[in-house]
Design a protein around this motif. Structure first.
Motif: not given
Length: 753
Positions: A399-418
């Protein structure tokens, strides 16, 4: 539905009480700051108060205090680190990995620390890009720290003023859940009852009761003031909780062959009368629960003695009209149902007597129980426990791995300027709120989050479009905040709906006229987070519920065997240990609830992960029946020596052997042929002979019309005892056959018969 009762339940519950406390702790300082024109500058103060308030889980004072102190320290540390790393993109991703894994893993130490961990990650999301912290980091961090400390101080003050409040509310909630349980049971006696649906509802309600009893045990048994103080209030609360557990066992004994009863007596109208009476008893339990939650004294709603007497008169009328040799056994079943109803009625009358707060009764309370043994053990906070869970075999680690991966992906998407995301931290916060260890729970919360956000956003948009008055908007904000915190644990859709409303109103106060941007961002961020959560939960180290089935079945089989043997020991031995029996009963109910809960979640898993669903369902149902029938057996006040007509020694060996066979099969262990032979014993009872003799008497003689509610014939008691033992054995045998089908690959190592 009695709406007045439902409203009283709501307004006296621990949830609204806690919600009002948190909301006022947030809103009052906000109003003061707004009055001096400082709210924008000090916005982090009420925000921190809300975060710490959300970590306040029900439980003993010391544990709650320690968790809140830990939350204050953790939040400040995370905010500090995030604020100083916000300008270093590479370090931000490393920060997400470290905090994501650590704060998810501390959930191994219990729900309290899991809540602290989750809110710490929310703090990370808030400070990760410096959206709210501004340029003066030291100033912002001190404000945030002060807001955190405020809630801790409020908690300490309230706990000092009302030391018994939470315990009373939780015990009251136990009675309310028991009332709902009895309401479901009453429907089995209604015409055209849907037995399958009702059995499903019974299982769901058992899960609720199990979870609530565990939480209440911790609060009551581990709170010094409740356990050790000799005050009338503390002793009465303890007595009320112990009575609720005993009452739960009595309610479980009401398992019967409802189809057969309906076939025999459905046309008489008597079963409808039973259903109505049980509904009234349910109302009495609700009345007791509401009074406990509100800290008031309860008075009976109905004249239950008179109501019960009328039920017995109907029974005797029916008996005099219909009893014959062919339906004698059916009437015995009906008579025993009335015995159980009488027991429940007597229990409720006793509880009402407790509400008189008779000091002699309170001071005489001495159960002789070691309360420490009745509390589910929590993991001790040490490094060894954490180290042992650093493995892919650990569901917490996955579960910790899933949470961490989701946060990484979510943060990366939030930085997409378009994408033009204006409130990127909403993605991270939504991910933390949605993602749970179980895929089914994540899926369910994902949908509720999306629906609640959309509906809440539309409602908030309309409110801001049509209402200009700041006073009215502030009142709506406070109302929405209270309802959000109230429903957060019990009605997630409504919690999200009201959360969205108060977030919109809050941002409108801080930055008026920006509602269109907030609307777009809120919907978009929730949708993105929902998609990420679904993908990660499905593809990244998922833990499907079917993988937990075998272990939970093993525990249930073992605990039911121990429960039966403890009940039989109490029945056969005058000097048996009552505490041992109650511990075994507690274990059986907890393990049964965990198995049922797991099965309910399994239903929401993808179809290809619903392994052996029908067999698991059958095992869960048989486990419920075995526990209920053992509870029925344990209710007899007399001992085995009073019933020499039944061969209890052989029944003990027979049933224990059958339950043991199931446990050994599930644990993939061999068992000796002696166990099979024991399970096939034929007890030397004389009940059937006595029954045949009685039927012959009915044929030859006129039936007496003796109307004594307190009189139960010895033959009825013998027939019921024998029938309960037969039912336990038959269901145990059915469960054993089910276990053999569940694990076909291991059958070659087992002696089968």
């Amino acid at each position: 539905m009695n709406y007045a009762t439902q409203l009283r339940k709501f307004t006296t519950s621990q949830y609204i009480y806690s919600a009002i406390r948190i909301s006022l702790a947030i809103v009052v300082p906000s109003i003061i700051l707004a009055y001096f024109g400082l709210l924008k500058e000090y916005f982090l103060f009420p925000l921190a108060t809300s975060f710490v308030g959300l970590t306040d889980q029900p439980g003993p004072f010391i544990r709650r205090r320690n968790a809140l102190i830990l939350a204050v320290i953790s939040f400040f540390f995370v905010a500090l680190v995030a604020s100083f790393l916000k300008n270093y993109p590479v370090l931000i991703y490393l920060e997400i990995i470290f905090f994501g894994m650590f704060f998810s893993m501390i959930g191994i130490y219990g729900q309290r620390l899991a809540a602290v961990g989750s809110l710490s990650l929310v703090v990370l999301g808030i400070f990760i890009d410096g959206h709210l912290s501004g340029e003066n980091l030291v100033h912002s961090l001190l404000i945030f720290f002060a807001g955190s400390v405020l809630y801790l101080l409020i908690f300490l003050i309230v706990s000092k003023i009302q030391p018994y409040k939470l315990a009373g509310q939780m015990i009251g909630e136990n009675y309310l859940e028991l009332a709902d349980y009895l309401t479901i049971k009453s429907k089995f006696y209604q015409p055209n009852a849907d037995f399958e649906l009702l059995h499903s509802q019974v299982i769901s309600q058992q899960i609720k009761i199990k979870n609530l009893q565990e939480e209440t045990r911790e609060t009551v048994f581990k709170t010094r003031k409740i356990v050790n103080e000799s005050t009338t209030t503390s002793r009465l609360l303890m007595l009320m909780f112990l009575n609720s557990i005993d009452l739960h066992e009595k309610l479980m004994t009401s398992e019967s062959d409802y189809r057969k009863i309906q076939e025999s007596f459905g046309d008489s109208g008597f079963l409808t009368s039973i259903s109505i009476y049980l509904s009234k008893i349910s109302e009495e339990l609700s009345n007791i629960g509401i009074a406990l939650q509100g800290g008031t004294k309860a008075k009976p709603i109905y004249k239950i003695d008179q109501e019960l007497s009328e039920i017995f008169e109907q029974y005797f009328d029916l008996r005099s009209q219909r009893l014959n040799a062919e339906n004698l056994e059916d009437f015995m079943i009906l008579r025993l149902i009335l015995v159980r109803i009488t027991d429940i009625t007597d229990e409720i009358k006793t509880i009402y007597k407790v509400f008189t707060q008779d000091k002699k009764l309170a001071k005489s309370l001495s159960t002789g129980l070691d309360y420490r043994k009745f509390v589910t053990a929590e993991e001790k906070i040490n490094f060894k426990v954490l180290r042992n869970n650093l493995s892919l075999k650990s569901s917490h680690f996955r579960h910790s791995v899933r949470i961490t991966v989701a946060l990484l992906v979510g943060y990366a998407i939030s930085k997409l300027s378009f994408l033009g995301i204006g409130h990127s931290y909403w993605i991270l916060i939504t991910l933390i709120a949605i993602m749970k260890p179980a895929y089914s729970t994540t899926k369910h919360r994902n949908l509720l989050r999306l629906y609640g956000t959309v509906v809440g956003a539309v409602v908030a948009y309309l409110i801001l479009y049509f209402i200009d008055s700041s006073t009215v908007l502030l009142a709506i904000l406070l109302f929405s905040m209270i309802l959000c915190f109230t429903f957060l644990k019990v009605r997630y859709f409504w919690a999200v709906l009201f959360m969205t409303i108060y977030i919109f109103l809050t941002f409108n106060f801080l930055n008026p006229g920006n509602v269109n941007l907030i609307f777009k961002d809120r919907i978009l961020d929730t949708a993105i987070a929902g998609l990420v959560a679904f993908a990660v939960s499905y593809f990244v180290l998922p833990v499907w519920e079917h993988t937990q089935n075998l272990e939970l079945m093993q525990k249930t089989a073992k605990s039911n065997l121990n429960y039966f043997q403890a009940a039989m020991d109490i029945f056969q031995n005058e000097n048996a240990n009552i505490q041992d029996f109650k511990l075994k009963r507690k274990d059986a109910i907890i393990d049964l609830g965990n198995l049922s809960d797991n099965f309910q979640r399994m239903i929401s898993d993808p179809k290809n992960q619903q392994k052996k669903m029908e067999l698991v369902h059958q095992f869960v149902n048989t486990a419920h029946l075995i526990t209920a029938y053992i509870a029925s057996f344990s209710q007899y006040s007399k001992k085995a020596k009073d019933y020499p007509e039944i061969d209890f020694a052989s029944w003990n060996r027979k049933i224990s052997a059958e339950l043991l066979r199931t446990a050994l099969i599930l644990n993939q262990k061999k068992y000796h042929r002696d166990i099979v032979e024991d399970s096939q014993l034929k007890p030397e009872d004389s009940v059937e002979k006595l029954l045949e003799k009685r039927k012959k008497e009915i044929l030859e003689n006129e039936i007496s019309n003796r109307r004594d509610p307190n009189r139960i014939t010895r033959l009825t008691e013998l027939k019921n005892l024998r029938e309960i033992l037969e039912l336990i054995y038959d269901v145990a045998k059915e469960q054993r056959k089910c276990a053999e089908k569940l694990e076909p690959e291991i059958q070659s190592t087992i002696v089968k018969q």
